[in-house]
Design a protein around this motif. Sequence first.
Motif, PDB file in Angstrom:
ATOM      1  N   VAL A 306      70.364  20.298  16.934  1.00  0.00           N
ATOM      2  CA  VAL A 306      69.316  21.132  16.342  1.00  0.00           C
ATOM      3  C   VAL A 306      68.776  20.429  15.102  1.00  0.00           C
ATOM      4  O   VAL A 306      69.550  20.027  14.218  1.00  0.00           O
ATOM      5  CB  VAL A 306      69.878  22.517  15.962  1.00  0.00           C
ATOM      6  N   PRO A 307      67.460  20.254  14.986  1.00  0.00           N
ATOM      7  CA  PRO A 307      66.889  19.627  13.793  1.00  0.00           C
ATOM      8  C   PRO A 307      67.243  20.383  12.527  1.00  0.00           C
ATOM      9  O   PRO A 307      67.192  21.616  12.487  1.00  0.00           O
ATOM     10  CB  PRO A 307      65.381  19.680  14.056  1.00  0.00           C
ATOM     11  N   TYR A 308      67.584  19.653  11.474  1.00  0.00           N
ATOM     12  CA  TYR A 308      67.949  20.263  10.201  1.00  0.00           C
ATOM     13  C   TYR A 308      66.914  19.973   9.109  1.00  0.00           C
ATOM     14  O   TYR A 308      66.268  20.873   8.589  1.00  0.00           O
ATOM     15  CB  TYR A 308      69.337  19.784   9.773  1.00  0.00           C
ATOM     16  N   ALA A 309      66.758  18.704   8.754  1.00  0.00           N
ATOM     17  CA  ALA A 309      65.822  18.346   7.682  1.00  0.00           C
ATOM     18  C   ALA A 309      65.568  16.843   7.741  1.00  0.00           C
ATOM     19  O   ALA A 309      66.207  16.114   8.490  1.00  0.00           O
ATOM     20  CB  ALA A 309      66.381  18.751   6.321  1.00  0.00           C
ATOM     21  N   GLY A 310      64.636  16.391   6.895  1.00  0.00           N
ATOM     22  CA  GLY A 310      64.339  14.963   6.820  1.00  0.00           C
ATOM     23  C   GLY A 310      62.949  14.640   7.318  1.00  0.00           C
ATOM     24  O   GLY A 310      62.166  15.515   7.691  1.00  0.00           O
ATOM     25  N   GLY A 311      62.644  13.342   7.336  1.00  0.00           N
ATOM     26  CA  GLY A 311      61.337  12.891   7.783  1.00  0.00           C
ATOM     27  C   GLY A 311      61.033  11.495   7.300  1.00  0.00           C
ATOM     28  O   GLY A 311      61.920  10.751   6.863  1.00  0.00           O
ATOM     29  N   GLY A 312      59.781  11.112   7.348  1.00  0.00           N
ATOM     30  CA  GLY A 312      59.362   9.796   6.896  1.00  0.00           C
ATOM     31  C   GLY A 312      59.383   9.689   5.386  1.00  0.00           C
ATOM     32  O   GLY A 312      59.405  10.694   4.668  1.00  0.00           O
ATOM     33  N   LEU A 313      59.392   8.450   4.889  1.00  0.00           N
ATOM     34  CA  LEU A 313      59.361   8.197   3.447  1.00  0.00           C
ATOM     35  C   LEU A 313      57.973   7.733   3.039  1.00  0.00           C
ATOM     36  O   LEU A 313      57.259   7.105   3.825  1.00  0.00           O
ATOM     37  CB  LEU A 313      60.415   7.167   3.050  1.00  0.00           C
ATOM     38  N   ASP A 314      57.624   8.037   1.823  1.00  0.00           N
ATOM     39  CA  ASP A 314      56.298   7.727   1.301  1.00  0.00           C
ATOM     40  C   ASP A 314      56.079   6.220   1.241  1.00  0.00           C
ATOM     41  O   ASP A 314      56.736   5.509   0.473  1.00  0.00           O
ATOM     42  CB  ASP A 314      56.166   8.348  -0.089  1.00  0.00           C
ATOM     43  N   GLU A 315      55.129   5.727   2.035  1.00  0.00           N
ATOM     44  CA  GLU A 315      54.863   4.290   2.072  1.00  0.00           C
ATOM     45  C   GLU A 315      54.381   3.746   0.734  1.00  0.00           C
ATOM     46  O   GLU A 315      54.496   2.536   0.472  1.00  0.00           O
ATOM     47  CB  GLU A 315      53.815   3.966   3.152  1.00  0.00           C
ATOM     48  N   ALA A 316      53.856   4.598  -0.116  1.00  0.00           N
ATOM     49  CA  ALA A 316      53.377   4.144  -1.423  1.00  0.00           C
ATOM     50  C   ALA A 316      54.517   3.750  -2.344  1.00  0.00           C
ATOM     51  O   ALA A 316      54.296   3.070  -3.349  1.00  0.00           O
ATOM     52  CB  ALA A 316      52.535   5.236  -2.085  1.00  0.00           C
ATOM     53  N   THR A 317      55.731   4.157  -2.031  1.00  0.00           N
ATOM     54  CA  THR A 317      56.876   3.852  -2.887  1.00  0.00           C
ATOM     55  C   THR A 317      57.883   2.929  -2.222  1.00  0.00           C
ATOM     56  O   THR A 317      58.923   2.620  -2.817  1.00  0.00           O
ATOM     57  CB  THR A 317      57.586   5.149  -3.320  1.00  0.00           C
ATOM     58  N   THR A 318      57.630   2.511  -0.994  1.00  0.00           N
ATOM     59  CA  THR A 318      58.516   1.596  -0.283  1.00  0.00           C
ATOM     60  C   THR A 318      57.716   0.409   0.239  1.00  0.00           C
ATOM     61  O   THR A 318      56.490   0.397   0.184  1.00  0.00           O
ATOM     62  CB  THR A 318      59.222   2.303   0.897  1.00  0.00           C
ATOM     63  N   ASN A 319      58.430  -0.580   0.755  1.00  0.00           N
ATOM     64  CA  ASN A 319      57.770  -1.783   1.256  1.00  0.00           C
ATOM     65  C   ASN A 319      57.674  -1.827   2.772  1.00  0.00           C
ATOM     66  O   ASN A 319      57.202  -2.808   3.341  1.00  0.00           O
ATOM     67  CB  ASN A 319      58.526  -3.020   0.760  1.00  0.00           C
ATOM     68  N   SER A 320      58.168  -0.771   3.444  1.00  0.00           N
ATOM     69  CA  SER A 320      58.125  -0.707   4.899  1.00  0.00           C
ATOM     70  C   SER A 320      58.395   0.726   5.312  1.00  0.00           C
ATOM     71  O   SER A 320      58.553   1.614   4.473  1.00  0.00           O
ATOM     72  CB  SER A 320      59.181  -1.633   5.515  1.00  0.00           C
ATOM     73  N   THR A 321      58.481   0.957   6.613  1.00  0.00           N
ATOM     74  CA  THR A 321      58.876   2.263   7.129  1.00  0.00           C
ATOM     75  C   THR A 321      60.258   2.208   7.775  1.00  0.00           C
ATOM     76  O   THR A 321      60.675   3.170   8.415  1.00  0.00           O
ATOM     77  CB  THR A 321      57.866   2.772   8.177  1.00  0.00           C
ATOM     78  N   PHE A 322      60.970   1.083   7.588  1.00  0.00           N
ATOM     79  CA  PHE A 322      62.261   0.895   8.255  1.00  0.00           C
ATOM     80  C   PHE A 322      63.396   1.305   7.322  1.00  0.00           C
ATOM     81  O   PHE A 322      63.677   0.636   6.334  1.00  0.00           O
ATOM     82  CB  PHE A 322      62.441  -0.564   8.682  1.00  0.00           C
ATOM     83  N   MET A 323      64.050   2.423   7.665  1.00  0.00           N
ATOM     84  CA  MET A 323      65.171   2.922   6.887  1.00  0.00           C
ATOM     85  C   MET A 323      66.475   2.634   7.629  1.00  0.00           C
ATOM     86  O   MET A 323      66.631   3.009   8.780  1.00  0.00           O
ATOM     87  CB  MET A 323      65.008   4.416   6.609  1.00  0.00           C
ATOM     88  N   HIS A 324      67.396   1.987   6.960  1.00  0.00           N
ATOM     89  CA  HIS A 324      68.559   1.352   7.565  1.00  0.00           C
ATOM     90  C   HIS A 324      69.776   2.263   7.664  1.00  0.00           C
ATOM     91  O   HIS A 324      70.466   2.290   8.678  1.00  0.00           O
ATOM     92  CB  HIS A 324      68.885   0.121   6.723  1.00  0.00           C
TER      93      HIS A 324
END
Length: 485
Positions: A306-324
């Motif tokens: 069941v989905p709980y929380a979370g999502g994408g990160l703001d690209e303006a504050t990171t250098n990519s969309t890849f979260m490890h």
Amino acid sequence: MPPRDHHRTSRRTRRLAQGGGAVAASLALMAGTAWACPPEPGSPPGGAKAAAQGEGTGGHSGHYNRGNTSDPEPTESIKNVRRVGGVPEAKGAISLMFIDYGHGRHKRTVMYATGQFGLKAYDITADPRVPKLVGQLNMPGMWETEDTDFDPKRKIIYLSRDPRAFGGDTATGESGVYVIDASRPESLRQITYVKVPAGHTTTCVNDCRYLWTGGPSKAAWMPADWGGRPVWVTDVRDPAKPIVHKDPIDTGRNDGKTDYTHDIQVDSDGVAWASGRGGVRGYYTTGRHYDPLKRTWRRASAVDPVPYAGGGLDEATTNSTFMHNSYRAVGRTRNQAADPRRWGNGKLLYVTEETFNEGCANDGLLVIVSLRGSYDGQGWRSTPEKKFRLQTVATWGVAGKEGSDPNPKQEGCSAHYFDVRDGVIAQSFYAQGTRFLDVRDPTNPKQIAYYRPADASSWQPYWHGRYVYVADNTRGIDVLEPTFR
């Protein structure tokens, strides 16, 4: 730290302010060299092999030995920590585990190292600074075994086989999980091996009755519109007869596109956090919960979370969309990071962004984000036209920081795995070594110590007792004693 009103400043300005046996016999026929995170030495950034394997640029991309050969040789830089022991014979190490055997005065602690050599067992009971080799399972050419997980009750280790192991590639290589009996460290043995469509990392969920396996880039037979492999679930209630569930989970993670799920971390409340391209999303895997997507109460399971929380990160504050990988301080671990009385119990997520670009300032960061506003399925409904992003609280990178080498000759400066204790994150930054960050104030992470030997290739640090053990792919294992407390 980035300014709190970060939406009002330019992306470039914000980045400048960031700071920056049976097994051996069966494997002999497939022996070779495989690399992934990063790819093999000598590969140019975004090189042909990386492109052919579909890695792309935003995590696990073609990147190694970026430094100019005319640059001066790196020198070590160490502060508020000292090396008190190590295991250079474990060169090629990628991850470590600590398993206890027995109780009381008969208690024994064995540290397991995984890597390109397979699996090694070191007894650290007598002297934690001098690990003693007591057993091994030779698997030359194994890949990737990153963040290897284990069942502490049944004493079973699950080694994840990436399709690039033993000379394979992501398009056609075989992936799966080796189930290893570690009940006797001196006599490690393979219980079985099961093919799984994914194979970069494998994580226990629901008390190791199930495994979640994700990554890497997609195989040739997978749907054309996928950007990478999601998660496949394996039932290991009978470890000798694993059953792989046919339908993947954590699909549509990148604004509706199914993409690369890199790794899973399960917090102390039992929520499984899936990190990868497109952000970090948490799932309930047991109990009855409200499903914000189906708009009904239902029972969660490992194969139907069941989905709980979370999502994408703001690209303006990171250098990519890849979260490890990620970490959430909650429940019994709520006091391990920021003060929960001020910041809430489990309201923050600590995330590694892994990416390799030109120049340290553009490589992956430690990112701290708030989960506020993400509890109603927003991270699952996000689309390219109507994006949902978590609010960034702070970031930290090694570029320009004390103790950093401005001309790294190896993998570069990206953040990698970390471990948290008493408000301090110990985090690997590849050639920039292991950094210790005080995150009690999550808006302003502060470096308080570092260990960067000249030949550093720090992949994953672990707090254990009074020491920090570092899996270093070049050096083997370093045993560090922090002196800042």
